[in-house]
Every structure is written in C-alpha cells, then in structure tokens.
Write a protein that holds these residues in place. Structure first.
Motif, PDB file in Angstrom:
ATOM      1  N   UNK A 154      79.329  26.626  26.142  1.00  0.00           N
ATOM      2  CA  UNK A 154      78.267  27.231  26.228  1.00  0.00           C
ATOM      3  C   UNK A 154      78.638  28.894  25.676  1.00  0.00           C
ATOM      4  N   UNK A 155      77.930  29.252  24.895  1.00  0.00           N
ATOM      5  CA  UNK A 155      78.307  30.812  24.203  1.00  0.00           C
ATOM      6  C   UNK A 155      76.794  31.512  24.532  1.00  0.00           C
ATOM      7  N   UNK A 156      76.889  32.672  24.742  1.00  0.00           N
ATOM      8  CA  UNK A 156      76.067  33.848  24.760  1.00  0.00           C
ATOM      9  C   UNK A 156      75.989  34.581  23.519  1.00  0.00           C
ATOM     10  N   UNK A 157      74.802  35.389  23.253  1.00  0.00           N
ATOM     11  CA  UNK A 157      74.560  36.192  22.344  1.00  0.00           C
ATOM     12  C   UNK A 157      74.005  37.437  22.773  1.00  0.00           C
ATOM     13  N   UNK A 158      74.315  38.527  22.037  1.00  0.00           N
ATOM     14  CA  UNK A 158      73.988  39.801  22.528  1.00  0.00           C
ATOM     15  C   UNK A 158      72.628  40.114  22.270  1.00  0.00           C
ATOM     16  N   UNK A 159      72.179  41.489  22.810  1.00  0.00           N
ATOM     17  CA  UNK A 159      70.818  41.707  22.860  1.00  0.00           C
ATOM     18  C   UNK A 159      70.333  41.874  21.445  1.00  0.00           C
ATOM     19  N   UNK A 160      69.109  41.508  21.143  1.00  0.00           N
ATOM     20  CA  UNK A 160      68.515  41.586  19.811  1.00  0.00           C
ATOM     21  C   UNK A 160      68.727  40.294  18.992  1.00  0.00           C
ATOM     22  N   UNK A 161      69.501  39.394  19.611  1.00  0.00           N
ATOM     23  CA  UNK A 161      69.841  38.132  18.813  1.00  0.00           C
ATOM     24  C   UNK A 161      68.636  37.186  19.063  1.00  0.00           C
ATOM     25  N   UNK A 162      68.138  36.236  18.301  1.00  0.00           N
ATOM     26  CA  UNK A 162      67.453  35.345  18.180  1.00  0.00           C
ATOM     27  C   UNK A 162      67.310  34.653  19.580  1.00  0.00           C
ATOM     28  N   UNK A 163      68.455  34.206  20.086  1.00  0.00           N
ATOM     29  CA  UNK A 163      68.709  33.459  21.544  1.00  0.00           C
ATOM     30  C   UNK A 163      68.276  34.483  22.560  1.00  0.00           C
ATOM     31  N   UNK A 164      68.571  35.710  22.624  1.00  0.00           N
ATOM     32  CA  UNK A 164      68.214  36.816  23.410  1.00  0.00           C
ATOM     33  C   UNK A 164      66.778  36.884  23.440  1.00  0.00           C
ATOM     34  N   UNK A 184      73.722  31.078  28.373  1.00  0.00           N
ATOM     35  CA  UNK A 184      74.434  30.256  27.757  1.00  0.00           C
ATOM     36  C   UNK A 184      73.574  29.289  26.771  1.00  0.00           C
ATOM     37  N   UNK A 185      74.011  28.865  25.757  1.00  0.00           N
ATOM     38  CA  UNK A 185      73.435  27.830  24.784  1.00  0.00           C
ATOM     39  C   UNK A 185      74.316  27.142  23.992  1.00  0.00           C
ATOM     40  N   UNK A 186      74.109  25.807  23.860  1.00  0.00           N
ATOM     41  CA  UNK A 186      75.035  25.052  23.101  1.00  0.00           C
ATOM     42  C   UNK A 186      75.323  25.693  21.688  1.00  0.00           C
ATOM     43  N   UNK A 187      76.605  25.718  21.404  1.00  0.00           N
ATOM     44  CA  UNK A 187      76.932  26.093  19.941  1.00  0.00           C
ATOM     45  C   UNK A 187      76.479  24.928  18.951  1.00  0.00           C
ATOM     46  N   UNK A 188      75.532  24.588  18.916  1.00  0.00           N
ATOM     47  CA  UNK A 188      75.117  23.313  17.973  1.00  0.00           C
ATOM     48  C   UNK A 188      75.581  23.569  16.317  1.00  0.00           C
ATOM     49  N   UNK A 189      75.538  24.991  16.138  1.00  0.00           N
ATOM     50  CA  UNK A 189      75.918  25.369  14.870  1.00  0.00           C
ATOM     51  C   UNK A 189      77.566  24.843  14.513  1.00  0.00           C
ATOM     52  N   UNK A 190      78.394  25.062  15.571  1.00  0.00           N
ATOM     53  CA  UNK A 190      79.485  24.508  15.402  1.00  0.00           C
ATOM     54  C   UNK A 190      79.933  22.965  15.470  1.00  0.00           C
ATOM     55  N   UNK A 191      78.885  22.539  16.303  1.00  0.00           N
ATOM     56  CA  UNK A 191      78.866  20.972  16.444  1.00  0.00           C
ATOM     57  C   UNK A 191      78.763  20.399  15.034  1.00  0.00           C
ATOM     58  N   UNK A 192      77.713  20.768  14.485  1.00  0.00           N
ATOM     59  CA  UNK A 192      77.394  20.327  13.016  1.00  0.00           C
ATOM     60  C   UNK A 192      78.416  20.615  12.049  1.00  0.00           C
TER      61      UNK A 192
END
Length: 291
Positions: A154-164, A184-192
């Motif tokens: 799992x990864x986190x993204x900073x404030x202002x990011x789409x996930x945040x 924390x979210x799945x880094x699905x971009x890296x999976x693909x």
C-alpha cells in the motif's frame, strides 16, 4: 507529484511529469517497433509513419472516449490535453490498431507481420506510461488496510492528490487518512506496469520461436489482458460494476478478448501447418526493402 516541470517558451504549454512519461513512452515504442521491423525485413521508412499516425489517432480517440464517458464537450482545448487519468485506454488501442491496419494495407505490408513488431513496442511503452500515472497519482487503487491482500504494498498520496481528495470527501473516517496524506491504496498502476513489462519480455521470447506471423502479437495481448483482469481491474478505485458473479464488467470483456485471441491463435496455427512458408512473413517478401 509536482504539477508542472516547466513551460515551453513561446507556446505556453505546461509540461507535467505524466506528459513527459507519455512522450518518453511514445518515443520508446516508436524506436522499438522500428528496430523489430528492421529485423523482420519490413519497410521501416513506411512503418515509422504508420506508427506515428496510429499513435496520434489512438491518443485522440482515448481522450475523446474519456470525455464522452464524463459527459464533457469535445472541444480542441480538451482534446489536445493529456491529463493523467484522462484517457480511455482500450478505445485508444483499438483505434490505433485500426489505423495501423489501414496503413499496412495502403503500403502493402502484411498487417500480422507489423503487429508482431508493434505489440512488444506498445507493451514497453505502456509500462513507462503506467509508471508516470503512478507518480501523478492517477488511476490509483482501492483502499488497502492492515490484514488486506497486498497491504504491505500500500502507498499513500499527499494532500491535494486525487486519492487524498476522494478519501477526504467520501471517506473521512478511513483508517490511515490524515491531514497531509491519503489512506493507503493499492499501487495498481505499478501492477499494470509490471504486467506490461512481462508482456514485452514474453513477446521477445515468442519472437525467437514463433511459427506464424501474429503469434507474438497474440502472446503479448494475452499477457496484458490477463494482468489487467487479475491485478488492475478488480483493485482500482473506480472498478467497473459486477457483471457475472464475482467478475466485474471489464474483467468479463477482458476474458472475452482472451477467448478471441485463443481462437485466432488456433486458426493461424492451423494455417501455418498447411502453408508454413506463407505464415512466416518475417522471412521477407515483396514488401522487403531492396538492399
């Protein structure tokens, strides 16, 4: 996650990390496709132009498809921009395939022979583009908490990011969400991206032992579709709705394409057994440039 790297002097176009990744991906794919085409005795001068035209058409179609899905207008300012997460990938790929096939027919180059060069190139380009999407924070994955599958990744993204922004607006009590980062979210971009890199490697391996033109293309497509169906579609934050038991709509369509690839493999294999010389188009023909 810098929003901009620099602005082109005189044009006012802002260059973003994702835009740079797309540019690198396109140039890399173009070079790889021409390198493989040269090895397969295909006319690189013609196919270089075909690749560029198919790439432009594919990007425009991918952008237009996304805008239509979102109910937005198809004006020039929207079409010429390539924001991270703003492309309908499958639609773009199909249009690029169609334009490439038309170009091959126009210049009398075997389409299957060209696809055996095009597919590995697009796969490695796709891997680069997905890494760019990861750093841009686009197309992120579902929330992954302690005890969930893949929680260590799992990864986190900073404030202002789409996930945040999504987590703050829709899931304010999500464990791990803070004032400075998303949950924390799945880094699905890296999976693909890994799936694309594996498809590229499989494509190069199949090229060494292929028995018929089109075999490399089908192998690359199969690995990509499988990786997308297993690792990307079910774990993305905006996963498509369930359509067949536990399978989501995009997974069902991917399985359908896999079955179509299997049928095509069987048909081309049968034709290669009956006419082996005609099936080995990479060995040269009327389309081969004269030395």
């Amino acid at each position: 996650m810098a929003p901009e790297l620099f602005t082109l002097p005189g044009l006012g176009w802002a260059i973003t990390p994702y835009g740079l990744a797309v540019a690198v991906a396109l140039v890399t794919a173009w070079l790889v496709s021409l390198l493989l085409a040269r090895r397969d005795k295909l006319p690189t001068e013609v196919l270089g132009t075909v690749f560029v035209l198919s790439a432009i058409a594919g990007l425009l179609a991918a952008r237009a498809g996304f805008l239509l899905q979102q109910g937005q207008a198809l004006d020039l300012s929207h079409l010429r921009s390539l924001p991270a997460g703003g492309l309908a990938a499958f639609g773009g790929l199909f249009v690029a395939l169609a334009v490439g096939a038309i170009g091959c027919r126009r210049f009398r180059v075997p389409t299957l022979a060209w696809l055996d060069c095009w597919a590995p190139a697009v796969a490695i380009g796709g891997a680069i583009e997905r890494v760019g999407a990861f750093f841009a924070g686009a197309d992120f994955g579902m929330y992954v908490g302690p005890g969930d599958f893949g929680h260590v990744l799992g990864v986190t993204y900073p404030a202002g990011s789409p996930a945040f922004l999504l987590h703050t607006a829709a899931f304010p009590g999500l464990p791990g969400l803070s004032e400075t980062s998303s949950a924390p979210v799945h880094p699905v971009q890296l999976y693909l991206a890994v799936s694309c890199a594996l498809a590229f490697a499989v494509g190069l391996l199949v090229r060494r032992r292929r028995r018929f033109s089109g075999q490399t293309f089908l192998a690359v497509a199969a690995v990509f579709l499988l990786g997308r169906a297993v690792l990307f579609e079910p774990l993305r934050f905006d996963a498509s709705p369930l359509a067949l038991g536990p399978l989501r709509l995009q997974q069902v369509s991917g399985i359908g394409l896999l079955l179509a690839a299997a049928v095509a493999w069987w048909m081309l294999s049968a034709r290669a057994a009956a006419q082996p010389k005609l099936a080995r188009q990479w060995e040269g023909g009327p389309w081969t440039p004269r030395a």
